[in-house]
Scaffold this motif. Structure first.
Motif, PDB file in Angstrom:
ATOM      1  N   ASP A 103       0.833  -1.210   0.000  1.00  0.00           N
ATOM      2  CA  ASP A 103       0.000   0.000   0.000  1.00  0.00           C
ATOM      3  C   ASP A 103       0.869   1.263   0.000  1.00  0.00           C
ATOM      4  OD1 ASP A 103       0.990  -0.201   2.533  1.00  0.00           O
ATOM      5  OD2 ASP A 103      -0.906   0.138   3.566  1.00  0.00           O
ATOM      6  N   PHE A 104       2.135   1.110  -0.388  1.00  0.00           N
ATOM      7  CA  PHE A 104       3.093   2.214  -0.542  1.00  0.00           C
ATOM      8  C   PHE A 104       3.532   2.833   0.781  1.00  0.00           C
ATOM      9  CE2 PHE A 104       0.853   1.968  -4.600  1.00  0.00           C
ATOM     10  CZ  PHE A 104       1.911   1.873  -5.474  1.00  0.00           C
ATOM     11  N   GLN A 105       3.278   2.146   1.887  1.00  0.00           N
ATOM     12  CA  GLN A 105       3.751   2.616   3.179  1.00  0.00           C
ATOM     13  C   GLN A 105       5.142   2.029   3.450  1.00  0.00           C
ATOM     14  OE1 GLN A 105       1.918   4.788   5.165  1.00  0.00           O
ATOM     15  NE2 GLN A 105       0.537   4.840   3.414  1.00  0.00           N
ATOM     16  N   LEU A 162      -4.095   4.948  -1.250  1.00  0.00           N
ATOM     17  CA  LEU A 162      -3.072   5.789  -1.854  1.00  0.00           C
ATOM     18  C   LEU A 162      -3.457   7.246  -1.594  1.00  0.00           C
ATOM     19  CD1 LEU A 162      -0.532   5.705  -3.740  1.00  0.00           C
ATOM     20  CD2 LEU A 162      -2.119   6.064  -5.626  1.00  0.00           C
ATOM     21  N   GLU A 214       0.751   2.418  -9.363  1.00  0.00           N
ATOM     22  CA  GLU A 214      -0.312   1.889  -8.509  1.00  0.00           C
ATOM     23  C   GLU A 214      -0.755   0.531  -9.036  1.00  0.00           C
ATOM     24  OE1 GLU A 214      -4.582   3.330  -6.580  1.00  0.00           O
ATOM     25  OE2 GLU A 214      -4.098   3.951  -8.617  1.00  0.00           O
ATOM     26  N   GLN A 217       3.092  -1.866  -8.745  1.00  0.00           N
ATOM     27  CA  GLN A 217       4.398  -1.385  -8.292  1.00  0.00           C
ATOM     28  C   GLN A 217       5.507  -1.607  -9.309  1.00  0.00           C
ATOM     29  OE1 GLN A 217       4.841  -2.741  -4.173  1.00  0.00           O
ATOM     30  NE2 GLN A 217       3.815  -0.893  -3.492  1.00  0.00           N
ATOM     31  N   ARG A 245      -2.198   6.177 -11.786  1.00  0.00           N
ATOM     32  CA  ARG A 245      -1.579   6.837 -10.636  1.00  0.00           C
ATOM     33  C   ARG A 245      -0.263   6.165 -10.253  1.00  0.00           C
ATOM     34  NH1 ARG A 245      -5.849   8.035  -6.007  1.00  0.00           N
ATOM     35  NH2 ARG A 245      -6.128   5.776  -6.087  1.00  0.00           N
ATOM     36  N   ARG A 247       3.184   6.427  -7.328  1.00  0.00           N
ATOM     37  CA  ARG A 247       3.714   6.959  -6.083  1.00  0.00           C
ATOM     38  C   ARG A 247       5.204   7.201  -6.287  1.00  0.00           C
ATOM     39  NH1 ARG A 247       1.854   9.930  -1.894  1.00  0.00           N
ATOM     40  NH2 ARG A 247       2.638   9.240   0.118  1.00  0.00           N
ATOM     41  N   THR A 264       1.966  11.453  -4.815  1.00  0.00           N
ATOM     42  CA  THR A 264       1.115  10.701  -5.734  1.00  0.00           C
ATOM     43  C   THR A 264       0.941  11.542  -6.987  1.00  0.00           C
ATOM     44  OG1 THR A 264      -0.076   9.604  -3.950  1.00  0.00           O
ATOM     45  CG2 THR A 264      -1.173   9.702  -6.092  1.00  0.00           C
TER      46      THR A 264
END
Ligand SMILES: [Cu+2]
Length: 282
Positions: A103-105, A162, A214, A217, A245, A247, A264
């Motif tokens: 989740d891009f964390q 996101l 998104e 990845q 989208r 990141r 983003t």
């Protein structure tokens, strides 16, 4: 300012695609294709595969217990299974490892040390449970590769959405980064509201940009621009392979510390790198 990029598109792009492989022609797909304008050629996007160009990323473990300083060990294997030992320096290091949750964390960029047997080891912060992607970014024999694998950290996983596209990002310690332009991105750094003229060299450049798509990845190919060490914004050209989208993680060094700003980007057809309207040449 020159910015090195943590990854580069494999020189092998496309070489693994063999159009003759799909013998069971999908008639439905063919019908769908008919009458359309020529579809763009399929191109491989880096960072989606665990193996490419005869090399394979082999993690020692795919599941690790949560912790803030967890040992992560892996090796790069050739087709016969033998551990690859020889790597080229790329952005001053022989191995770059990017770890990010799906989740891009919890984005992390570390430089593992190579052990006697050729494998690599580092510590990563896996305090939070979830499904992570691990990208090994390196060069060997003059070619660059980005291989990726899954990493599972058991426990309660509460995926975050996101974040919405924004032009400024908090980089911690009073730093703020703003971004403008697309696909040529200009990053401007400020600290406590005052502009930071020049950032310090980080891995032989003014900054690094990791851009991930998104949903899958994919690792994007980006181009640093300008002269290193100069004042002014940090500039990158980004080759977006599709609308959608993304990141972006910009890393820069100032006052002896590396800071990360995440953005983003909502990319439309006009922002694609192969459009004439882009900065050209790339
Ligand atoms: Cu690195």
């Amino acid at each position: 300012m020159i910015l090195a990029v943590v990854f580069a598109a494999a020189a092998l792009a496309g070489s693994a695609i063999d159009p003759s492989v799909d013998e069971s022609t999908d008639e439905h797909a063919s019908t769908m294709e008919a009458g359309h304008e020529a579809a763009p050629e399929s191109a491989s996007v880096p960072g989606l595969a665990v193996a490419d160009g005869g090399l394979r990323l082999v993690p020692e473990q795919a599941t690790l217990t949560a912790g803030s300083r967890v040992h992560y060990r892996f090796r790069i294997a050739g087709e016969t299974g033998r551990t690859l030992r020889k790597f080229d320096a790329k952005h001053t290091r022989r191995m770059h490892l990017i770890v990010v949750r799906r989740d891009f964390q919890n984005f992390q960029h570390v430089h593992p040390r190579q052990l006697e047997d050729g494998s690599w080891e580092t510590r990563v912060d896996l305090s939070e449970a979830g499904v992570y992607r691990v990208f090994a970014d390196f060069a060997t024999g003059g070619r660059s590769l980005t291989l990726a694998t899954d990493l599972f950290v058991p426990g309660a996983f509460d995926p975050r959405p996101l974040p919405a596209p924004a032009t400024t990002a908090d980089a911690g310690d009073g730093y703020e980064v703003s971004v403008s332009g697309s696909p040529r991105l200009r990053f401007t750094v400020s600290r406590d509201g005052r502009g930071v003229d020049s950032v310090e060299p980080y891995l032989g450049a003014d900054g690094h940009l990791v851009a991930l798509r998104e949903h899958d990845q994919a690792f994007l190919h980006t181009h640093p621009e300008g002269d290193p060490g100069g004042p002014g914004p940090i500039v990158f050209g980004v080759e977006y392979p599709s609308p959608g989208r993304y990141r972006l993680f910009l890393q820069f060094k100032h006052d002896g510390k590396v800071h990360t700003a995440a953005f983003t980007q909502d990319v439309g057809a006009a922002d694609l790198a192969n459009e004439e309207a882009s900065h050209g040449g790339h």
